[in-house]
Enzyme design. Structure first.
Site, PDB file in Angstrom:
ATOM      1  N   SER A   1     -13.319   2.969   5.575  1.00 19.58           N
ATOM      2  CA  SER A   1     -12.407   3.814   5.155  1.00 19.58           C
ATOM      3  C   SER A   1     -12.402   5.154   5.799  1.00 19.58           C
ATOM      4  CB  SER A   1     -12.794   4.129   3.610  1.00 19.58           C
ATOM      5  OG  SER A   1     -11.898   5.135   3.216  1.00 19.58           O
ATOM      6  N   ASN A   2     -11.322   5.777   5.694  1.00 20.04           N
ATOM      7  CA  ASN A   2     -11.205   7.414   6.366  1.00 20.04           C
ATOM      8  C   ASN A   2     -11.898   8.188   5.398  1.00 20.04           C
ATOM      9  OD1 ASN A   2      -9.776   7.290   8.622  1.00 20.04           O
ATOM     10  ND2 ASN A   2      -7.752   7.315   7.765  1.00 20.04           N
TER      11      ASN A   2
ATOM     12  N   ARG B   1       0.344  11.364  -1.409  1.00 20.24           N
ATOM     13  CA  ARG B   1      -0.387  10.317  -0.367  1.00 20.24           C
ATOM     14  C   ARG B   1       0.315  10.206   0.957  1.00 20.24           C
ATOM     15  NH1 ARG B   1      -4.306   7.252   1.488  1.00 20.24           N
ATOM     16  NH2 ARG B   1      -3.644   4.952   1.963  1.00 20.24           N
TER      17      ARG B   1
ATOM     18  N   TYR C   1      -8.441   2.909   0.115  1.00 20.52           N
ATOM     19  CA  TYR C   1      -7.416   3.745  -0.362  1.00 20.52           C
ATOM     20  C   TYR C   1      -5.959   2.886  -0.066  1.00 20.52           C
ATOM     21  CZ  TYR C   1     -10.625   7.629  -0.974  1.00 20.52           C
ATOM     22  OH  TYR C   1     -11.430   8.730  -1.217  1.00 20.52           O
TER      23      TYR C   1
ATOM     24  N   ASP D   1      -9.986  -1.744   4.068  1.00 21.92           N
ATOM     25  CA  ASP D   1      -9.583  -0.504   4.024  1.00 21.92           C
ATOM     26  C   ASP D   1      -9.566  -0.238   2.267  1.00 21.92           C
ATOM     27  OD1 ASP D   1      -8.230   2.142   4.280  1.00 21.92           O
ATOM     28  OD2 ASP D   1      -6.487   1.172   3.219  1.00 21.92           O
TER      29      ASP D   1
END
Length: 226
Positions: free
Chosen positions: A120-121, A43, A10, A8
């Site tokens: 990642s998104n 966030r 972030y 991942d």
């Protein structure tokens, strides 16, 4: 030893609270003391908006979730950011720093012959930019983005897409993430998962699904897997 490590980005490789200094510079007076709280709420709301859009089937680029979360946090904390401030903060979000141990730990994995991918998104463009500016892009054989299936983690389709892209079996694939929702999503999809518990105060979600490994950072993960 893991066949593939899917990292991942972030919060795991890249420090999302690297924006705090810029927030302090743009929040007036005593509101500068709210910078860390602002960053955390921004966030949290970013992730919430991605989850909500996933449930609605209303995909947008992850950056749109980030911008909407910034707008919400500004309103909620009544910080009065200007449009120029918001534009600057969004630019800062595209240049966030990597955590201190990341580069060297990734080098260790590579030297051990372990395949590392970024997962990642965030959009491919955004992730490539973050990895480039952190000088760690060459540590990864692939960048796999949720935008390719127009879903967000922890949707099982995103983890299935990862396996399809890499042509690997679930049991040969490890997700590495500091986000508990991501770890749970990966384990639910049949992958192994390591939780990077960057804060000792962070509890893991009590869902009855546990990570295969819990470590403090990527150096500790390398110690366990190499």
């Amino acid at each position: 030893m893991a066949t593939v490590l899917a990292f991942d980005v972030y919060g795991t490789l890249i420090d999302t609270h690297g924006v705090v200094a810029e927030l302090e510079a743009r929040l007036s007076g005593d509101k500068a003391d709210l910078a860390l709280e602002f960053s955390r709420r921004w966030r949290d709301k970013q992730l919430e908006y991605s989850f909500r859009r996933g449930l609605m089937g209303a995909y947008v680029d992850f950056s749109e979730c980030t911008r909407a979360a910034l707008e919400f946090t500004d309103r909620a904390q009544q910080t009065g950011l200007s449009e120029a401030d918001k534009d600057h903060l969004m630019g800062t979000y595209a240049r966030l720093p990597a955590f201190a141990e990341v580069s060297q730990a990734l080098k260790r994995f590579g030297e051990a012959g372990i395949t590392c991918v970024a997962f990642s998104n965030g959009s491919r463009e955004a992730v490539e930019g973050l990895l480039d500016q952190a000088d760690i892009r060459d540590r990864f054989s692939e960048v796999v983005s949720a935008e390719e299936v127009k879903r967000f983690k922890p949707d099982p389709a995103v983890y299935a897409h990862l396996r399809s892209r890499l042509d690997v079996e679930p049991g040969d694939t490890w997700l590495v993430s500091s986000n508990a929702f991501d770890v749970i999503g990966a384990r639910h999809a049949g992958l192994h998962a390591a939780w990077i518990r960057r804060s000792l105060d962070a509890p893991f979600d009590p869902w009855g699904i546990e990570p295969d490994l819990t470590v403090a950072d990527l150096d500790a993960l390398a110690d366990r897997l190499i």
